[in-house]
Each structure stands twice: as structure tokens, then as C-alpha cells.
Design a protein around this motif. Structure first.
Motif, PDB file in Angstrom:
ATOM      1  N   VAL A   9      50.959  45.014  35.196  1.00 24.23           N
ATOM      2  CA  VAL A   9      51.251  44.149  36.336  1.00 24.23           C
ATOM      3  C   VAL A   9      50.068  43.209  36.506  1.00 24.23           C
ATOM      4  CG1 VAL A   9      51.547  44.073  38.848  1.00 24.23           C
ATOM      5  CG2 VAL A   9      52.707  45.839  37.500  1.00 24.23           C
ATOM      6  N   ASP A  11      48.374  40.156  39.010  1.00 25.55           N
ATOM      7  CA  ASP A  11      48.392  39.404  40.266  1.00 25.55           C
ATOM      8  C   ASP A  11      46.976  38.970  40.596  1.00 25.55           C
ATOM      9  OD1 ASP A  11      48.526  38.802  43.249  1.00 25.55           O
ATOM     10  OD2 ASP A  11      50.611  39.337  42.856  1.00 25.55           O
ATOM     11  N   ASP A  13      45.813  38.675  43.437  1.00 28.23           N
ATOM     12  CA  ASP A  13      45.378  39.432  44.607  1.00 28.23           C
ATOM     13  C   ASP A  13      45.376  40.920  44.266  1.00 28.23           C
ATOM     14  OD1 ASP A  13      45.016  40.720  47.047  1.00 28.23           O
ATOM     15  OD2 ASP A  13      46.150  39.206  48.168  1.00 28.23           O
ATOM     16  N   ASP A  14      44.192  41.484  44.154  1.00 30.11           N
ATOM     17  CA  ASP A  14      44.043  42.898  43.801  1.00 30.11           C
ATOM     18  C   ASP A  14      44.754  43.798  44.801  1.00 30.11           C
ATOM     19  OD1 ASP A  14      42.479  45.608  44.026  1.00 30.11           O
ATOM     20  OD2 ASP A  14      41.921  44.810  42.070  1.00 30.11           O
ATOM     21  N   ILE A  16      47.450  43.297  46.410  1.00 29.69           N
ATOM     22  CA  ILE A  16      48.902  43.277  46.253  1.00 29.69           C
ATOM     23  C   ILE A  16      49.310  43.870  44.910  1.00 29.69           C
ATOM     24  CG2 ILE A  16      50.916  41.758  45.961  1.00 29.69           C
ATOM     25  CD1 ILE A  16      49.697  39.890  48.010  1.00 29.69           C
ATOM     26  N   GLY A  17      48.634  43.442  43.847  1.00 26.98           N
ATOM     27  CA  GLY A  17      49.029  43.847  42.506  1.00 26.98           C
ATOM     28  C   GLY A  17      48.719  45.277  42.148  1.00 26.98           C
ATOM     29  N   CYS A  30      43.945  41.188  36.961  1.00 22.82           N
ATOM     30  CA  CYS A  30      43.879  39.998  37.812  1.00 22.82           C
ATOM     31  C   CYS A  30      43.963  38.737  36.954  1.00 22.82           C
ATOM     32  CB  CYS A  30      42.577  39.981  38.618  1.00 22.82           C
ATOM     33  SG  CYS A  30      42.647  40.926  40.160  1.00 22.82           S
ATOM     34  N   CYS A  47      56.694  35.294  37.687  1.00 24.85           N
ATOM     35  CA  CYS A  47      57.302  35.212  39.028  1.00 24.85           C
ATOM     36  C   CYS A  47      56.282  34.652  40.018  1.00 24.85           C
ATOM     37  CB  CYS A  47      57.770  36.580  39.491  1.00 24.85           C
ATOM     38  SG  CYS A  47      58.569  37.562  38.218  1.00 24.85           S
ATOM     39  N   THR A  48      55.657  33.570  39.657  1.00 27.52           N
ATOM     40  CA  THR A  48      54.595  32.965  40.454  1.00 27.52           C
ATOM     41  C   THR A  48      55.109  31.679  41.101  1.00 27.52           C
ATOM     42  OG1 THR A  48      53.871  31.804  38.471  1.00 27.52           O
ATOM     43  CG2 THR A  48      52.800  33.912  38.959  1.00 27.52           C
ATOM     44  N   ARG A 135      57.961  32.967  52.054  1.00 25.98           N
ATOM     45  CA  ARG A 135      57.222  32.996  50.787  1.00 25.98           C
ATOM     46  C   ARG A 135      57.324  31.688  50.010  1.00 25.98           C
ATOM     47  NH1 ARG A 135      60.643  33.477  46.563  1.00 25.98           N
ATOM     48  NH2 ARG A 135      62.803  34.021  47.045  1.00 25.98           N
TER      49      ARG A 135
END
Length: 235
Positions: A9, A11, A13-14, A16-17, A30, A47-48, A135
Motif C-alpha cells: 500500500v 500513501d 500520509d503515513d 492513513i496508509g 510513502c 487512486c490518487t 474528497r
């Protein structure tokens, strides 16, 4: 999917991911390049925010990965064409997340149309409305919602529209948050797409009018009805 293993995964943002990676017992990064360069990764799903799609997909394709990118594919047509050329150059699959194509109700409707159940398609009307999603910040309602219906209508008619008329505006959003789109096809066939982020409840409907009947689809509960002069059927 039974045939797929989730490898990592990613992301920025640590906070969230990492919980998502922990939940599914997989790696977390990250930096997306760590996943792109991982030989254990075959496919990347992006999915960004839309404005980042082209850059991230480019890096993934250049790393030899197959890519599923969420719609809208890119922020501009030029970026989309460049990605298609790049995917061909690297011999990888580039796909866009038009999930409504795989909605069982849509697939059933397309099969019925092929069987001549409602004759020749003349008119299509779609309604895809809801409240404003917090979002979404970098595109308007056309790229976020109506893009599904544009794709489905083109698929139903088997071609792209010859002429498009549109009225749109914004009340709460930086970009357009409501739009009415009319698409004209060969043979005096047409489609009307109604979309907005102003309606209190979510509505997702598709009505296909043919020379011999009508097909109505409810996207959300995946139901379909077929109507002609004699009866209404719900397959």
C-alpha cells in the motif's frame, strides 16, 4: 480477487496508509517508486487525485508495470494520449476504472439490445446525482460523475458522439457542480446526461429507448426492467 495478492500500500500520509497496510498484512511505502521498482509487483492501481495520474502512471509504466488508473484517466487529453503511447512502447496494459461497464445490469442490457429486445436504440437518458463529496477537489462533476455515463452511452451506440452540447455551472465548488449534457450521434440518435452534486440523495439511473421498447436500469441496486406495449419484465 482470488487471483491477486496485495503486495503493498502506498500513501504520502503515513497516518492513513500504514493502518490500511497493517489491516491487510502487507508492506507500506510513502514513496511510490519503492513499489514501482519492486520486482514482486506486477500491477499498480492508481487512486490518487486526478492531477497526479499522468506522472504516477508514467513512472509505473516506465518501471514495466501494468496500470489500472482511476477515472478520469488524466487531467488533459494530451496526457492521456502520451500515456497510451508509453504503454504501447513498454508493452504493458493500461486500463481505466470505468466500473459501470461491469455492472451486471448494464451487461444484461447490452446483451438484450444485441438480441433485439427493444429494437434499435434511439434515445438514452442518464441521471447521476448526489451531494457534494468532500474528497473531490481537483475536478468538477463532469469528470467525476458524468464521465461514467459518457463512457456507457458511447458503448451503447457503438461510436463516439458527433456533436455535444452542454450547460454547466458551479454553486459550491471551484469547478462545475452541475451540468446537463446532450450528445448527438449518427442516424438522429441522441443521449441526455443529467449530473450534479446538489441533490440531497444519490440517484444513478439509465433509461434506454428503442424502437420497440424501453430498458430501465438502477445502477445502485443493479436492477433492470424491460418495457414494451404488452408488458414490463424484470429479469
Amino acid at each position: 480477487l482470488d487471483t491477486v495478492n496485495l503486495v503493498s500500500v502506498v500513501d504520502v500520509d503515513d497516518n492513513i496508509g500504514r493502518p490500511v497496510a497493517d489491516r491487510y498484512r502487507t508492506r507500506f511505502h510513502c514513496d511510490p517508486d519503492e513499489a514501482f521498482k519492486d520486482p514482486g509487483v506486477d500491477v499498480v492501481t492508481i487512486c490518487t487525485p486526478t492531477v497526479t495520474h499522468a506522472e504516477l502512471a508514467t513512472r509505473a509504466i516506465e518501471s514495466g508495470k501494468h496500470v489500472l488508473v482511476e477515472k478520469p484517466m488524466t487531467n488533459t487529453i494530451e496526457e492521456a494520449r502520451a500515456l497510451i503511447d508509453l504503454a504501447k512502447k513498454h508493452s504493458v496494459t493500461l486500463a481505466v476504472g470505468f466500473v459501470e461497464r461491469f455492472n451486471p445490469a448494464v451487461q444484461t442490457a447490452i446483451r438484450m439490445i444485441g438480441e433485439g429486445r427493444i429494437g434499435d436504440i434511439i434515445l438514452v437518458h442518464t441521471k447521476r446525482v448526489s451531494r457534494w463529496p468532500q474528497r473531490i477537489g481537483d475536478v468538477g462533476v463532469i469528470k467525476d460523475l458524468a464521465i461514467h455515463d459518457i463512457d456507457i452511452v458511447n458503448a451503447l451506440f457503438g461510436e463516439e458522439a458527433e456533436t455535444v452540447f452542454c450547460t454547466a455551472g458551479n454553486i459550491q465548488h471551484t469547478f462545475e457542480d452541475y451540468a446537463n449534457i446532450m450528445m448527438c450521434y449518427s442516424g438522429n440518435r441522441g443521449a441526455f446526461i443529467e449530473t450534479n452534486w446538489l441533490t440531497p440523495r444519490k440517484i444513478r439511473t439509465l433509461t434506454i429507448t428503442g424502437t420497440e421498447g424501453i430498458i430501465n436500469i438502477e445502477y445502485i441496486n443493479q436492477t433492470i426492467s424491460v418495457e414494451n406495449q404488452e408488458q414490463i419484465q424484470q429479469p
